[in-house]
Design a protein around this motif. Structure first.
Motif, PDB file in Angstrom:
ATOM      1  N   LYS A 179       8.425 -41.709  21.208  1.00 19.45           N
ATOM      2  CA  LYS A 179       7.875 -43.139  21.429  1.00 19.45           C
ATOM      3  C   LYS A 179       8.149 -43.877  20.164  1.00 19.45           C
ATOM      4  O   LYS A 179       8.195 -43.146  19.229  1.00 19.45           O
ATOM      5  N   PRO A 180       8.616 -45.301  20.601  1.00 15.82           N
ATOM      6  CA  PRO A 180       8.881 -46.070  19.138  1.00 15.82           C
ATOM      7  C   PRO A 180       8.013 -45.907  18.005  1.00 15.82           C
ATOM      8  O   PRO A 180       8.384 -45.820  16.915  1.00 15.82           O
ATOM      9  N   LEU A 181       6.572 -46.141  18.214  1.00 16.71           N
ATOM     10  CA  LEU A 181       5.533 -45.754  17.391  1.00 16.71           C
ATOM     11  C   LEU A 181       5.974 -44.463  16.460  1.00 16.71           C
ATOM     12  O   LEU A 181       5.839 -44.438  15.259  1.00 16.71           O
ATOM     13  N   ARG A 182       5.873 -43.563  17.353  1.00 15.41           N
ATOM     14  CA  ARG A 182       6.179 -42.079  16.626  1.00 15.41           C
ATOM     15  C   ARG A 182       7.473 -42.194  15.786  1.00 15.41           C
ATOM     16  O   ARG A 182       7.727 -41.231  14.792  1.00 15.41           O
ATOM     17  N   LEU A 205       9.009 -33.435  15.525  1.00 14.14           N
ATOM     18  CA  LEU A 205       9.157 -33.430  16.679  1.00 14.14           C
ATOM     19  C   LEU A 205       8.034 -32.290  17.519  1.00 14.14           C
ATOM     20  O   LEU A 205       7.275 -32.592  18.316  1.00 14.14           O
ATOM     21  N   THR A 206       8.107 -31.252  16.852  1.00 11.23           N
ATOM     22  CA  THR A 206       7.114 -30.261  17.386  1.00 11.23           C
ATOM     23  C   THR A 206       5.799 -30.329  16.879  1.00 11.23           C
ATOM     24  O   THR A 206       4.919 -30.155  17.720  1.00 11.23           O
ATOM     25  N   ALA A 207       5.430 -31.174  15.847  1.00 15.98           N
ATOM     26  CA  ALA A 207       4.315 -31.439  15.585  1.00 15.98           C
ATOM     27  C   ALA A 207       3.792 -32.648  16.364  1.00 15.98           C
ATOM     28  O   ALA A 207       2.481 -33.377  16.088  1.00 15.98           O
ATOM     29  N   GLU A 211       1.391 -37.188  24.186  1.00 13.82           N
ATOM     30  CA  GLU A 211       1.226 -38.626  24.595  1.00 13.82           C
ATOM     31  C   GLU A 211       2.144 -39.625  23.922  1.00 13.82           C
ATOM     32  O   GLU A 211       2.624 -40.881  23.998  1.00 13.82           O
ATOM     33  N   ASP A 212       2.702 -38.912  22.671  1.00 15.22           N
ATOM     34  CA  ASP A 212       3.959 -39.676  21.640  1.00 15.22           C
ATOM     35  C   ASP A 212       5.101 -39.379  21.993  1.00 15.22           C
ATOM     36  O   ASP A 212       6.321 -39.921  21.456  1.00 15.22           O
ATOM     37  N   LEU A 213       5.256 -38.873  23.030  1.00 18.48           N
ATOM     38  CA  LEU A 213       6.804 -38.532  23.567  1.00 18.48           C
ATOM     39  C   LEU A 213       7.146 -39.139  24.622  1.00 18.48           C
ATOM     40  O   LEU A 213       6.357 -39.543  25.620  1.00 18.48           O
ATOM     41  N   VAL A 214       8.421 -39.372  24.999  1.00 19.58           N
ATOM     42  CA  VAL A 214       8.974 -40.267  26.033  1.00 19.58           C
ATOM     43  C   VAL A 214       8.820 -39.444  27.046  1.00 19.58           C
ATOM     44  O   VAL A 214       8.311 -40.098  28.295  1.00 19.58           O
ATOM     45  N   ASP A 215       8.725 -38.343  27.246  1.00 17.85           N
ATOM     46  CA  ASP A 215       8.549 -37.272  28.373  1.00 17.85           C
ATOM     47  C   ASP A 215       7.525 -36.439  27.959  1.00 17.85           C
ATOM     48  O   ASP A 215       7.791 -35.207  27.506  1.00 17.85           O
ATOM     49  N   PRO A 216       6.097 -36.589  28.149  1.00 20.08           N
ATOM     50  CA  PRO A 216       5.329 -35.564  27.825  1.00 20.08           C
ATOM     51  C   PRO A 216       5.238 -34.321  28.495  1.00 20.08           C
ATOM     52  O   PRO A 216       4.898 -33.180  27.886  1.00 20.08           O
ATOM     53  N   GLU A 217       6.116 -34.356  29.560  1.00 22.74           N
ATOM     54  CA  GLU A 217       6.193 -32.942  30.353  1.00 22.74           C
ATOM     55  C   GLU A 217       7.101 -31.918  29.588  1.00 22.74           C
ATOM     56  O   GLU A 217       7.101 -30.709  29.617  1.00 22.74           O
ATOM     57  N   MET A 218       7.917 -32.656  28.415  1.00 22.05           N
ATOM     58  CA  MET A 218       8.759 -31.773  27.903  1.00 22.05           C
ATOM     59  C   MET A 218       8.244 -30.928  26.500  1.00 22.05           C
ATOM     60  O   MET A 218       8.797 -30.150  25.939  1.00 22.05           O
ATOM     61  N   LYS A 219       6.788 -31.240  26.547  1.00 21.03           N
ATOM     62  CA  LYS A 219       6.055 -30.841  25.149  1.00 21.03           C
ATOM     63  C   LYS A 219       5.920 -29.221  25.575  1.00 21.03           C
ATOM     64  O   LYS A 219       5.261 -28.836  26.613  1.00 21.03           O
ATOM     65  N   LYS A 220       6.465 -28.414  24.813  1.00 23.06           N
ATOM     66  CA  LYS A 220       6.213 -27.180  25.013  1.00 23.06           C
ATOM     67  C   LYS A 220       6.324 -26.378  23.492  1.00 23.06           C
ATOM     68  O   LYS A 220       6.893 -26.939  22.600  1.00 23.06           O
TER      69      LYS A 220
END
Length: 311
Positions: A179-182, A205-207, A211-220
């Motif tokens: 997301k923009p702030l991140r 990106l890993t860290a 909630e700071d990702l455009v697509d939180p579901e992609m967090k893995k």
């Protein structure tokens, strides 16, 4: 009659309002290109680009004091060299009203990624086909398309921070997932570490929290990095971010004091009596003072090597 206490008049704009066509013979370079530069790949790309699409970025010059009709070249040494080889007699130039107003260009050794992106967009807007640009830069058309869309999904603030940095194209791929702030925080971390590699942006990106990702579901969990390592990395980057904010508060005043002190030392060394005394009695100190003065205007070495030197 004196005017003590009055506010000095505001400084005028740093450049003349219109571009000028200036005879190349009247432009004086301020440095000589290393003999390796015209043999390098970057030089060949710039030369091909000018031949195919014309001069996209004007040269930046300043009027030479006391020499009417003569100009000092501030930015564009490679472009000028190419134009001379092509037999051109005039060149489009931006005239600086203060030769110190463009000194930051001394620290830019080649075309930055975002600057190249803007150059490609300008060429496309002028009707130059992507295939022709790719031929001019000696790259694949697919890479031109990726560079054309480089800032898609990148917030303006992050783009502004990275505008003169040499980031790999794929580093922006990781930024787009934030997301923009991140994105802004990531850009600040990259600048603070002077590290713009793909591996480093992927680590940021890993860290990054979901909630700071455009697509939180992609967090893995990234292959090769355990959850504990990711948490430690996130804590270290948060600490670094905090240190960046603390340093930002003192950077301006510290830099100002450094410049003032450096210029004072420079003036001292122009005094022949002081210079002779130091040379006779304190040669080591004189050498250190000389290095301080030289460091005020020395350009940073390019991480790309001599073949990449541009302007």
């Amino acid at each position: 009659m004196t005017h003590m206490g009055k506010t000095p008049p505001p400084k005028g704009p740093g450049f003349e309002p219109t571009l000028r066509q200036i005879p190349i013979a009247t432009i004086l370079p301020v440095k000589q290109l290393p003999i390796t530069v015209p043999k390098g790949q970057k030089y060949a790309q710039i030369a091909a680009s000018i031949r195919e699409a014309g001069l996209i970025e004007p040269l930046v010059v300043a009027r030479a004091p006391g020499q009417d009709g003569t100009f000092i070249l501030l930015d564009g040494h490679v472009r000028l060299h190419v134009l001379k080889e092509m037999g051109e007699e005039t060149v489009t130039s931006l005239v600086a009203t203060d030769d110190e107003s463009f000194t930051y260009n001394k620290r830019i050794s080649r075309l930055a990624t975002i600057q190249e992106h803007k150059m490609i967009l300008r060429a496309i807007e002028r009707g130059v086909p992507e295939a022709r640009i790719a031929a001019a830069l000696n790259v694949d058309v697919a890479l031109i398309r990726r560079k054309r869309t480089l800032l898609n999904g990148i917030c303006p603030e992050a783009a502004e921070l990275l505008k003169d940095k040499h980031c790999p194209v794929n580093s922006f791929r990781s930024l787009r997932k934030m997301k923009p702030l991140r994105q802004i925080q990531a850009a600040e971390l990259m600048i603070a570490a002077n590290n713009y590699t793909v591996a480093y942006t992927e680590a940021i990106l890993t860290a990054t929290d979901a909630e700071d990702l455009v697509d939180p579901e992609m967090k893995k969990e990234t292959s090769g990095i355990t959850r504990e390592q990711a948490e430690r990395m996130k804590a270290e980057m948060a600490s670094l971010q905090k240190n960046i904010k603390l340093i930002e508060g003192t950077l301006g005043p510290d830099h100002l004091r450094l410049v003032v002190a450096g210029r004072y030392v420079e003036r001292l060394l122009t005094n022949e009596r002081i210079n002779r005394y130091l040379e006779k009695n304190h040669g080591e100190i004189l050498g250190e003072l000389g290095r301080i003065v030289a460091g005020l205007s020395r350009p940073e070495p390019s991480s790309e090597g001599p073949d990449e030197a541009d302007d």
